[in-house]
Design a protein around this motif. Structure first.
Motif, PDB file in Angstrom:
ATOM      1  N   CYS A  73       1.622   5.489   4.103  1.00 40.94           N
ATOM      2  CA  CYS A  73       0.920   6.123   2.982  1.00 40.94           C
ATOM      3  C   CYS A  73      -0.520   5.610   2.960  1.00 40.94           C
ATOM      4  CB  CYS A  73       1.630   5.769   1.675  1.00 40.94           C
ATOM      5  SG  CYS A  73       0.826   6.508   0.251  1.00 40.94           S
ATOM      6  N   ARG A 111      -1.585   9.656  10.195  1.00 36.10           N
ATOM      7  CA  ARG A 111      -1.937   9.807   8.786  1.00 36.10           C
ATOM      8  C   ARG A 111      -1.966   8.453   8.077  1.00 36.10           C
ATOM      9  NH1 ARG A 111       0.450  11.193   3.829  1.00 36.10           N
ATOM     10  NH2 ARG A 111      -0.434   9.160   3.401  1.00 36.10           N
ATOM     11  N   LYS A 150      -6.699   5.799  -2.303  1.00 39.11           N
ATOM     12  CA  LYS A 150      -5.449   6.300  -2.850  1.00 39.11           C
ATOM     13  C   LYS A 150      -5.619   6.724  -4.312  1.00 39.11           C
ATOM     14  CE  LYS A 150      -2.407   6.710  -0.856  1.00 39.11           C
ATOM     15  NZ  LYS A 150      -2.108   7.805   0.117  1.00 39.11           N
ATOM     16  N   HIS A 179       6.890  12.910   0.275  1.00 39.42           N
ATOM     17  CA  HIS A 179       6.503  12.883  -1.142  1.00 39.42           C
ATOM     18  C   HIS A 179       7.447  13.702  -2.009  1.00 39.42           C
ATOM     19  CE1 HIS A 179       2.923  11.312   0.807  1.00 39.42           C
ATOM     20  NE2 HIS A 179       2.769  10.629  -0.306  1.00 39.42           N
ATOM     21  N   GLU A 222       5.814   9.913   6.140  1.00 42.84           N
ATOM     22  CA  GLU A 222       5.329   8.540   5.954  1.00 42.84           C
ATOM     23  C   GLU A 222       6.226   7.539   6.691  1.00 42.84           C
ATOM     24  OE1 GLU A 222       2.497   8.877   2.071  1.00 42.84           O
ATOM     25  OE2 GLU A 222       4.409   7.861   1.759  1.00 42.84           O
ATOM     26  N   ASP A 257       3.886   3.897  -2.074  1.00 46.33           N
ATOM     27  CA  ASP A 257       4.996   4.796  -1.700  1.00 46.33           C
ATOM     28  C   ASP A 257       6.052   4.110  -0.823  1.00 46.33           C
ATOM     29  OD1 ASP A 257       3.889   6.788  -3.213  1.00 46.33           O
ATOM     30  OD2 ASP A 257       3.161   7.980  -1.526  1.00 46.33           O
ATOM     31  N   GLN A 275       9.771   5.667  -0.107  1.00 49.96           N
ATOM     32  CA  GLN A 275       9.979   6.868   0.700  1.00 49.96           C
ATOM     33  C   GLN A 275       9.646   6.676   2.182  1.00 49.96           C
ATOM     34  OE1 GLN A 275       7.323   9.031  -1.778  1.00 49.96           O
ATOM     35  NE2 GLN A 275       5.727   9.239  -0.248  1.00 49.96           N
TER      36      GLN A 275
HETATM   37 MN    MN Z   1       1.915   8.628  -0.030  1.00 49.48          MN
END
Ligand code: MN
Ligand code: PEP
Length: 270
Positions: A34, A58, A63, A204, A230, A241, A244
């Motif tokens: 993330c 990514r 953020k 997400h 992610e 995050d 996840q």
């Molecule tokens: Mn994220």
């Protein structure tokens, strides 16, 4: 009146440095943590993903956190580490702008500028994205209709940029057991109404790593042009995050499976 984002004038393929990285025959996997947390973290994860064959990395340096006390990103320093990832591993970088104050800085480093869900309604960001000669990935706000997504996208197209990808990343419904609800019906509408590449985000939307592989498999079967996932080398310690994120092993296994699923729907998963 037909919006430009739904017309023939929108790009259906996206090239970066002269190489087509998104088109209808491909499902492009964009993977990474993330947030950019440290130089060691980002180079370590990037190396592992590059070894697996991932071409687009990514990670967010800025953020847009809901909680003002939470980690806000490594910001300008993080962008420098992302440049190092590009130079060291030859990966292309997708990273997000959280607001207009960091737009130019992000755009100078990103190969694809990500406009996060919360920025979907930020016209200063959209106007700036419209003046860029780079692809942008526009996430659908969790409270926006597909029609609102297209209308806001036309702030970008009207300012001159036709290189847009749309991303469905989950909307808010009455269901609270997952973080959001991935709206695949809305995604089918996006797919029908615009030829712009469609990207799906199982991370997400699901919000919990136990469900991300299954949702990602459904995304691959859906027939989209890309999937954002992610991945963190040590999810328990992730600064953003955390719940996840897939670990590297989980991601490697998922990546193999979605390559097979891609074949069944005529997409090369890369
Ligand atoms: Mn994220
Ligand atoms: C992200 O991609 O890390 C992110 C912040 O996503 P979203 O804007 O969809 O919440």
């Amino acid at each position: 009146m037909k919006l430009i984002s739904q017309s023939e004038e929108i790009e259906d393929t996206i090239a970066i440095d002269g190489r087509e990285l998104f088109d209808k025959g491909l499902c492009r996997i964009m993977a990474g943590p993330c947030a950019v947390e440290s130089r060691e973290q980002i180079l370590f994860v990037a190396e592992k993903l590059a070894d697996m064959g991932i071409k687009i990395f990514r990670a967010g340096a800025f953020k847009p956190r809901t909680n003002p006390y939470a980690f806000q990103g490594s910001q300008g320093q993080g962008l420098k580490w992302l440049e190092e990832v590009r130079h060291t591993y030859g990966m292309k970088i997708i990273t997000e702008t959280s607001d207009i104050t960091n737009f130019d800085e992000v755009a100078s480093v990103a190969d694809i500028v990500q406009i996060g869900a919360k920025a979907m309604y930020d016209r200063s960001v959209l106007n700036a994205a419209g003046k860029l000669n780079k692809p942008v990935l526009m996430k659908r706000h969790f409270g926006a209709t597909v029609d609102e997504l297209f209308k806001m996208a036309d702030y970008i197209t009207l300012a001159g940029n036709r290189q847009i990808m749309f991303c469905e990343r989950g909307i808010r419904t009455f269901e609270t057991s997952s973080r959001f609800t991935l709206d695949l019906c809305g995604a089918a509408v996006i797919k029908q109404k615009t030829k712009a590449p469609l990207i799906l985000d199982p991370s997400h939307s699901m919000g919990y790593s136990f469900g991300v592989p299954d949702v990602a498999k459904a995304c691959a079967a859906f027939g989209c042009e890309g999937i954002l996932i992610e991945v963190h080398h040590n999810p328990k310690e992730a600064l953003c995050d955390r719940e996840q994120a897939l670990d590297l092993e989980e991601f490697a296994e998922l990546y193999k499976t979605i390559k097979d699923i891609g074949k069944a729907v005529g997409k090369a998963v890369e």
